[in-house]
Design a protein around this motif. Sequence first.
Motif, PDB file in Angstrom:
ATOM      1  N   ALA A 182      44.491  46.525  37.932  1.00  0.00           N
ATOM      2  CA  ALA A 182      43.506  45.460  37.716  1.00  0.00           C
ATOM      3  C   ALA A 182      42.099  45.942  38.076  1.00  0.00           C
ATOM      4  O   ALA A 182      41.131  45.634  37.368  1.00  0.00           O
ATOM      5  N   ALA A 183      41.967  46.698  39.158  1.00  0.00           N
ATOM      6  CA  ALA A 183      40.654  47.214  39.550  1.00  0.00           C
ATOM      7  C   ALA A 183      40.127  48.213  38.520  1.00  0.00           C
ATOM      8  O   ALA A 183      38.932  48.226  38.216  1.00  0.00           O
ATOM      9  N   LEU A 184      41.014  49.034  37.960  1.00  0.00           N
ATOM     10  CA  LEU A 184      40.586  49.974  36.929  1.00  0.00           C
ATOM     11  C   LEU A 184      40.150  49.242  35.663  1.00  0.00           C
ATOM     12  O   LEU A 184      39.136  49.605  35.053  1.00  0.00           O
ATOM     13  N   ILE A 185      40.907  48.232  35.267  1.00  0.00           N
ATOM     14  CA  ILE A 185      40.519  47.447  34.090  1.00  0.00           C
ATOM     15  C   ILE A 185      39.180  46.777  34.339  1.00  0.00           C
ATOM     16  O   ILE A 185      38.304  46.749  33.468  1.00  0.00           O
ATOM     17  N   ASP A 186      38.993  46.236  35.547  1.00  0.00           N
ATOM     18  CA  ASP A 186      37.723  45.598  35.893  1.00  0.00           C
ATOM     19  C   ASP A 186      36.579  46.591  35.808  1.00  0.00           C
ATOM     20  O   ASP A 186      35.529  46.310  35.241  1.00  0.00           O
ATOM     21  N   PRO A 222      36.347  38.905  42.733  1.00  0.00           N
ATOM     22  CA  PRO A 222      36.879  37.738  42.034  1.00  0.00           C
ATOM     23  C   PRO A 222      37.416  38.078  40.645  1.00  0.00           C
ATOM     24  O   PRO A 222      38.459  37.579  40.239  1.00  0.00           O
ATOM     25  N   ARG A 223      36.743  38.958  39.944  1.00  0.00           N
ATOM     26  CA  ARG A 223      37.215  39.348  38.616  1.00  0.00           C
ATOM     27  C   ARG A 223      38.488  40.188  38.719  1.00  0.00           C
ATOM     28  O   ARG A 223      39.423  40.019  37.932  1.00  0.00           O
ATOM     29  N   THR A 224      38.536  41.093  39.684  1.00  0.00           N
ATOM     30  CA  THR A 224      39.733  41.898  39.897  1.00  0.00           C
ATOM     31  C   THR A 224      40.905  41.011  40.285  1.00  0.00           C
ATOM     32  O   THR A 224      42.023  41.214  39.807  1.00  0.00           O
ATOM     33  N   LEU A 225      40.657  40.021  41.127  1.00  0.00           N
ATOM     34  CA  LEU A 225      41.717  39.098  41.526  1.00  0.00           C
ATOM     35  C   LEU A 225      42.231  38.309  40.329  1.00  0.00           C
ATOM     36  O   LEU A 225      43.439  38.122  40.182  1.00  0.00           O
ATOM     37  N   ALA A 226      41.332  37.861  39.462  1.00  0.00           N
ATOM     38  CA  ALA A 226      41.763  37.126  38.267  1.00  0.00           C
ATOM     39  C   ALA A 226      42.606  38.016  37.356  1.00  0.00           C
ATOM     40  O   ALA A 226      43.636  37.576  36.819  1.00  0.00           O
ATOM     41  N   LEU A 227      42.201  39.267  37.184  1.00  0.00           N
ATOM     42  CA  LEU A 227      42.998  40.194  36.380  1.00  0.00           C
ATOM     43  C   LEU A 227      44.355  40.454  37.023  1.00  0.00           C
ATOM     44  O   LEU A 227      45.384  40.495  36.340  1.00  0.00           O
ATOM     45  N   PHE A 228      44.360  40.635  38.336  1.00  0.00           N
ATOM     46  CA  PHE A 228      45.607  40.862  39.070  1.00  0.00           C
ATOM     47  C   PHE A 228      46.568  39.698  38.886  1.00  0.00           C
ATOM     48  O   PHE A 228      47.742  39.889  38.562  1.00  0.00           O
ATOM     49  N   LEU A 229      46.066  38.477  39.081  1.00  0.00           N
ATOM     50  CA  LEU A 229      46.930  37.295  38.929  1.00  0.00           C
ATOM     51  C   LEU A 229      47.405  37.146  37.487  1.00  0.00           C
ATOM     52  O   LEU A 229      48.544  36.728  37.240  1.00  0.00           O
ATOM     53  N   GLY A 230      46.567  37.497  36.527  1.00  0.00           N
ATOM     54  CA  GLY A 230      46.969  37.445  35.120  1.00  0.00           C
ATOM     55  C   GLY A 230      48.084  38.432  34.812  1.00  0.00           C
ATOM     56  O   GLY A 230      49.039  38.104  34.092  1.00  0.00           O
ATOM     57  N   ILE A 231      47.989  39.647  35.361  1.00  0.00           N
ATOM     58  CA  ILE A 231      49.040  40.650  35.141  1.00  0.00           C
ATOM     59  C   ILE A 231      50.344  40.205  35.785  1.00  0.00           C
ATOM     60  O   ILE A 231      51.424  40.307  35.187  1.00  0.00           O
ATOM     61  N   VAL A 232      50.264  39.693  37.013  1.00  0.00           N
ATOM     62  CA  VAL A 232      51.482  39.237  37.709  1.00  0.00           C
ATOM     63  C   VAL A 232      52.111  38.053  36.968  1.00  0.00           C
ATOM     64  O   VAL A 232      53.333  37.988  36.797  1.00  0.00           O
TER      65      VAL A 232
END
Length: 138
Positions: free
Chosen positions: A117-121, A30-40
């Motif tokens: 996003a996964a690396l940032i997470d 869920p956190r990776t998905l939130a970061l991914f959507l934020g980057i996109v």
Amino acid sequence: MRQSAPSTQPRRATRHEFERRAGLLKTHKPRTLALFLGIVATYTLLLLPGLWSSFYRDSVGGPLVLAPYLTILGLHAVGVPGLLERNGLCDGGWCSPTVPGWTLAGVVWLAITWVIAALIDRLTRPRAPCRVTVRQAH
């Protein structure tokens, strides 16, 4: 009815048990998905001015706009067929990408964004406190 003797061989762990023991199921998606959507979403917002102004495309934001297209050209140069119209044989200009070309560029860039996003997470995940036990000498 005869019962079989218990097996002397150890029971093989299933794949799920192996992944659970190895910690592979703890991905914090869920956190990776939130970061991914934020980057996109940030990338999309950065590209929006390019719809109204050609000056924006010629400025510092130009590489942001050209990155997916340059990916298609790079993959075509490596030898992936069907990414450019007329197989890349345009008379005097750059060939337009085909639908499979845009699709592949989208998949590549979304995969790169997911990895980022996964690396940032992983790098910003709070860690559990370290437990130190002190043995008393008798």
